[in-house]
Design a protein around this motif. Structure first.
Motif, PDB file in Angstrom:
ATOM      1  N   VAL A 246      52.722  42.716  26.659  1.00  0.00           N
ATOM      2  CA  VAL A 246      51.766  41.619  26.539  1.00  0.00           C
ATOM      3  C   VAL A 246      50.667  42.056  25.568  1.00  0.00           C
ATOM      4  O   VAL A 246      49.973  43.048  25.812  1.00  0.00           O
ATOM      5  N   GLY A 247      50.503  41.314  24.476  1.00  0.00           N
ATOM      6  CA  GLY A 247      49.524  41.684  23.463  1.00  0.00           C
ATOM      7  C   GLY A 247      48.239  40.898  23.518  1.00  0.00           C
ATOM      8  O   GLY A 247      47.502  40.877  22.524  1.00  0.00           O
ATOM      9  N   ALA A 248      47.923  40.261  24.636  1.00  0.00           N
ATOM     10  CA  ALA A 248      46.692  39.474  24.740  1.00  0.00           C
ATOM     11  C   ALA A 248      45.474  40.386  24.687  1.00  0.00           C
ATOM     12  O   ALA A 248      45.555  41.589  24.953  1.00  0.00           O
ATOM     13  N   ALA A 249      44.330  39.787  24.367  1.00  0.00           N
ATOM     14  CA  ALA A 249      43.088  40.556  24.286  1.00  0.00           C
ATOM     15  C   ALA A 249      42.675  41.045  25.673  1.00  0.00           C
ATOM     16  O   ALA A 249      43.031  40.462  26.703  1.00  0.00           O
ATOM     17  N   VAL A 250      41.910  42.131  25.676  1.00  0.00           N
ATOM     18  CA  VAL A 250      41.460  42.711  26.949  1.00  0.00           C
ATOM     19  C   VAL A 250      40.584  41.720  27.710  1.00  0.00           C
ATOM     20  O   VAL A 250      40.681  41.617  28.948  1.00  0.00           O
ATOM     21  N   THR A 251      39.724  40.996  27.002  1.00  0.00           N
ATOM     22  CA  THR A 251      38.861  40.012  27.670  1.00  0.00           C
ATOM     23  C   THR A 251      39.669  38.903  28.340  1.00  0.00           C
ATOM     24  O   THR A 251      39.197  38.277  29.293  1.00  0.00           O
ATOM     25  N   GLU A 252      40.872  38.659  27.859  1.00  0.00           N
ATOM     26  CA  GLU A 252      41.737  37.660  28.487  1.00  0.00           C
ATOM     27  C   GLU A 252      42.512  38.240  29.660  1.00  0.00           C
ATOM     28  O   GLU A 252      42.852  37.527  30.607  1.00  0.00           O
ATOM     29  N   LEU A 253      42.773  39.546  29.609  1.00  0.00           N
ATOM     30  CA  LEU A 253      43.547  40.179  30.676  1.00  0.00           C
ATOM     31  C   LEU A 253      42.690  40.540  31.887  1.00  0.00           C
ATOM     32  O   LEU A 253      43.195  40.562  33.010  1.00  0.00           O
ATOM     33  N   LEU A 254      41.408  40.838  31.672  1.00  0.00           N
ATOM     34  CA  LEU A 254      40.571  41.290  32.785  1.00  0.00           C
ATOM     35  C   LEU A 254      40.453  40.252  33.899  1.00  0.00           C
ATOM     36  O   LEU A 254      40.608  40.597  35.078  1.00  0.00           O
ATOM     37  N   PRO A 255      40.169  38.971  33.614  1.00  0.00           N
ATOM     38  CA  PRO A 255      40.122  37.998  34.723  1.00  0.00           C
ATOM     39  C   PRO A 255      41.448  37.877  35.453  1.00  0.00           C
ATOM     40  O   PRO A 255      41.481  37.696  36.679  1.00  0.00           O
ATOM     41  N   LEU A 256      42.556  37.967  34.716  1.00  0.00           N
ATOM     42  CA  LEU A 256      43.860  37.908  35.362  1.00  0.00           C
ATOM     43  C   LEU A 256      44.072  39.114  36.261  1.00  0.00           C
ATOM     44  O   LEU A 256      44.655  39.008  37.352  1.00  0.00           O
ATOM     45  N   GLY A 257      43.586  40.277  35.839  1.00  0.00           N
ATOM     46  CA  GLY A 257      43.669  41.460  36.680  1.00  0.00           C
ATOM     47  C   GLY A 257      42.823  41.331  37.935  1.00  0.00           C
ATOM     48  O   GLY A 257      43.231  41.792  39.018  1.00  0.00           O
ATOM     49  N   VAL A 258      41.660  40.711  37.817  1.00  0.00           N
ATOM     50  CA  VAL A 258      40.814  40.487  38.996  1.00  0.00           C
ATOM     51  C   VAL A 258      41.531  39.603  40.008  1.00  0.00           C
ATOM     52  O   VAL A 258      41.516  39.858  41.219  1.00  0.00           O
ATOM     53  N   LEU A 259      42.181  38.540  39.521  1.00  0.00           N
ATOM     54  CA  LEU A 259      42.915  37.662  40.428  1.00  0.00           C
ATOM     55  C   LEU A 259      44.040  38.422  41.135  1.00  0.00           C
ATOM     56  O   LEU A 259      44.280  38.238  42.336  1.00  0.00           O
ATOM     57  N   ALA A 260      44.735  39.283  40.400  1.00  0.00           N
ATOM     58  CA  ALA A 260      45.812  40.062  41.011  1.00  0.00           C
ATOM     59  C   ALA A 260      45.268  41.039  42.054  1.00  0.00           C
ATOM     60  O   ALA A 260      45.866  41.214  43.121  1.00  0.00           O
ATOM     61  N   LEU A 261      44.140  41.668  41.769  1.00  0.00           N
ATOM     62  CA  LEU A 261      43.547  42.595  42.731  1.00  0.00           C
ATOM     63  C   LEU A 261      43.062  41.871  43.978  1.00  0.00           C
ATOM     64  O   LEU A 261      43.194  42.383  45.095  1.00  0.00           O
ATOM     65  N   LEU A 262      42.495  40.692  43.802  1.00  0.00           N
ATOM     66  CA  LEU A 262      42.075  39.907  44.957  1.00  0.00           C
ATOM     67  C   LEU A 262      43.274  39.509  45.815  1.00  0.00           C
ATOM     68  O   LEU A 262      43.188  39.486  47.052  1.00  0.00           O
ATOM     69  N   ALA A 263      44.396  39.202  45.178  1.00  0.00           N
ATOM     70  CA  ALA A 263      45.593  38.832  45.940  1.00  0.00           C
ATOM     71  C   ALA A 263      46.123  40.003  46.749  1.00  0.00           C
ATOM     72  O   ALA A 263      46.722  39.815  47.815  1.00  0.00           O
ATOM     73  N   MET A 264      45.902  41.222  46.269  1.00  0.00           N
ATOM     74  CA  MET A 264      46.391  42.400  46.999  1.00  0.00           C
ATOM     75  C   MET A 264      45.683  42.582  48.331  1.00  0.00           C
ATOM     76  O   MET A 264      46.189  43.289  49.212  1.00  0.00           O
ATOM     77  N   ALA A 265      44.503  41.962  48.495  1.00  0.00           N
ATOM     78  CA  ALA A 265      43.787  42.091  49.758  1.00  0.00           C
ATOM     79  C   ALA A 265      44.398  41.239  50.861  1.00  0.00           C
ATOM     80  O   ALA A 265      44.051  41.429  52.039  1.00  0.00           O
ATOM     81  N   LEU A 266      45.296  40.321  50.519  1.00  0.00           N
ATOM     82  CA  LEU A 266      45.930  39.493  51.541  1.00  0.00           C
ATOM     83  C   LEU A 266      46.897  40.330  52.366  1.00  0.00           C
ATOM     84  O   LEU A 266      47.676  41.115  51.811  1.00  0.00           O
ATOM     85  N   PRO A 267      46.892  40.172  53.694  1.00  0.00           N
ATOM     86  CA  PRO A 267      47.779  40.989  54.555  1.00  0.00           C
ATOM     87  C   PRO A 267      49.192  40.442  54.611  1.00  0.00           C
ATOM     88  O   PRO A 267      49.807  40.380  55.672  1.00  0.00           O
ATOM     89  N   LEU A 268      49.740  40.024  53.484  1.00  0.00           N
ATOM     90  CA  LEU A 268      51.094  39.478  53.420  1.00  0.00           C
ATOM     91  C   LEU A 268      51.864  40.223  52.349  1.00  0.00           C
ATOM     92  O   LEU A 268      52.315  39.653  51.356  1.00  0.00           O
ATOM     93  N   ASN A 269      52.021  41.520  52.517  1.00  0.00           N
ATOM     94  CA  ASN A 269      52.609  42.317  51.464  1.00  0.00           C
ATOM     95  C   ASN A 269      53.431  43.454  52.042  1.00  0.00           C
ATOM     96  O   ASN A 269      53.341  43.768  53.229  1.00  0.00           O
ATOM     97  N   VAL A 270      54.206  44.061  51.181  1.00  0.00           N
ATOM     98  CA  VAL A 270      54.967  45.258  51.524  1.00  0.00           C
ATOM     99  C   VAL A 270      54.441  46.372  50.637  1.00  0.00           C
ATOM    100  O   VAL A 270      54.830  46.504  49.475  1.00  0.00           O
TER     101      VAL A 270
END
Length: 406
Positions: A246-270
């Motif tokens: 993925v060659g997107a800019a870092v400023t575009e990837l950071l919010p997406l990374g925040v959303l992914a990290l927030l999703a990891m806090a959900l207790p529905l994972n392996v």
């Protein structure tokens, strides 16, 4: 004889009580994570995913290990600061080792939090105060989550992301809701009876939280460590995106990374897998980068995070070997007649079964059993030593050797 008539509504209550147990919640969360991954692979295919995994090379692994080292050291330092605020001594070296082991167990076991439970119970048992040991871990994890929520909210509100417009519209409503909740809590507190106001338990907990997280001595260090750890997690996400192509800019990837990290806090994972991949696929698709690319980035992130936690395996093996040697020495000492009368057992290292119990556990109950095994390791070693004696026993008092006499 009259047959007892079941009370109406007792069966649903019993079912809800059973579903509320930690073991059942862990199994349900793991099943939900597997279901999410299955649906994603079914809808998006495995082509982009496998291509992203094939791109993981030696430099990417070394970069993941370096990022993991920085985040683990600062996380352990934050834990040591919080423990000091609770008047618990925790040197940085053992804290780093325990944190590495907890990260590996979080990644290897269902639920994604059993490593932290294990770390909390072990630390509380080693300090002689289980309550404070557990609270130090809870406060340390809470500091990390608060930093993620605060910094993540700023990024989602200011940087281009699929949820920026919705976030900006929701901010006034969230602010009003927070003010209303504070007003309700204040009103309930003022209307409580005088006996309830004198309850010292909540005050003690709040005092410990202030001293561990917000005091003048600990606050700056906890804030710095939390920001560095969050930056490390986001750097790992950007690295995963680059590895996945993925060659997107870092400023575009950071919010997406925040959303992914927030999703990891959900207790529905392996082990952290499941919601992270689903949210990343949706976020990348909404940002125009492709849902398949988002799934690939999330999977590569999970693999690199697992690689970063692999030093925890070394900690587990080293302590297992130390416990094995201690158990053998104890067994040899116990086999000498009269040795037990003059031997004072010092606090021993984990027993040989400690890593196996940790890896086989599915809930915090198994972690508690591991602590009890460590506590009574000398007795277990003595039992193992005695179990080898019947094969060399001699008949006594003229009686034949039978299983009962042996």
């Amino acid at each position: 004889m009259d047959t007892p008539v079941p009370c109406p509504g007792s069966a649903p209550r019993a079912l809800l009580a059973r579903l509320g147990t930690p073991a059942v919640r862990t199994r349900l969360g793991s099943a939900a994570g597997v279901l999410i991954l299955t649906v994603l692979l079914w809808r998006l295919g495995t082509g982009v995913l496998l291509d992203g995994l094939r791109r993981i090379d030696g430099p990417a692994v070394l970069a993941a290990l370096g990022i993991g080292l920085v985040t683990t050291v600062f996380s352990a330092w934050r834990w040591a600061l919080v423990a000091r605020g609770l008047r618990i001594r925790l040197p940085l070296g053992p804290a780093v080792a325990d944190y590495y082991r907890a990260l590996f167990l979080n990644a290897a076991l269902p639920g994604g939090v059993l490593g932290d439970v294990h770390r909390a119970v072990r630390h509380g048992q080693s300090t002689g105060d289980l309550g404070r040991g557990v609270r130090s871990v809870v406060l340390e994890r809470a500091a990390g989550q608060l930093a993620l929520f605060a910094a993540g909210a700023v990024m989602l509100l200011t940087m281009p992301s699929p949820v920026r417009d919705d976030m900006r519209q929701a901010v006034p409503l969230v602010g009003l809701a927070a003010l209303g909740a504070c007003a309700v809590v204040l009103a309930l507190r003022m209307n409580r009876p005088a006996s309830a106001r004198r309850d010292r338990a909540p005050r003690r907990l709040l005092a410990e939280a202030r001293e561990g997280l917000l005091s003048r001595r600990n606050g700056p260090g906890v804030l710095l460590a939390s920001l560095v750890v969050l930056a490390g997690y986001l750097a790992m996400f950007v690295l995963a995106a680059r590895v996945a192509g993925v060659g997107a800019a870092v400023t575009e990837l950071l919010p997406l990374g925040v959303l992914a990290l927030l999703a990891m806090a959900l207790p529905l994972n392996v082990g952290g897998w499941g919601p992270r991949e689903g949210v990343a696929a949706w976020a990348f698709g909404a940002a125009g980068l492709g849902a398949g690319r988002g799934l690939a980035v999330a999977v590569v992130y999970g693999v690199l995070s697992l690689v970063a936690s692999l030093p925890g395996v070394i900690v587990l093996l080293a302590r297992w070997y130390a416990g094995l040697r201690a158990g053998r020495r104890t067994a040899t000492t116990a086999a000498v007649p009269g040795a037990r009368k003059h031997t004072a057992y010092a606090p021993s290292a984990p027993s040989p079964s400690a890593p196996a119990a940790a890896v086989a556990s599915a809930a915090s109950v198994a972690v508690l059993s591991e602590v009890s095994i460590e506590k009574y390791a000398p007795k277990e070693s003595t039992r193992l030593a005695r179990s080898s004696l019947p094969f060399s026993a001699e008949p006594s008092e003229g009686r034949p050797m039978t299983p009962e006499s042996v």
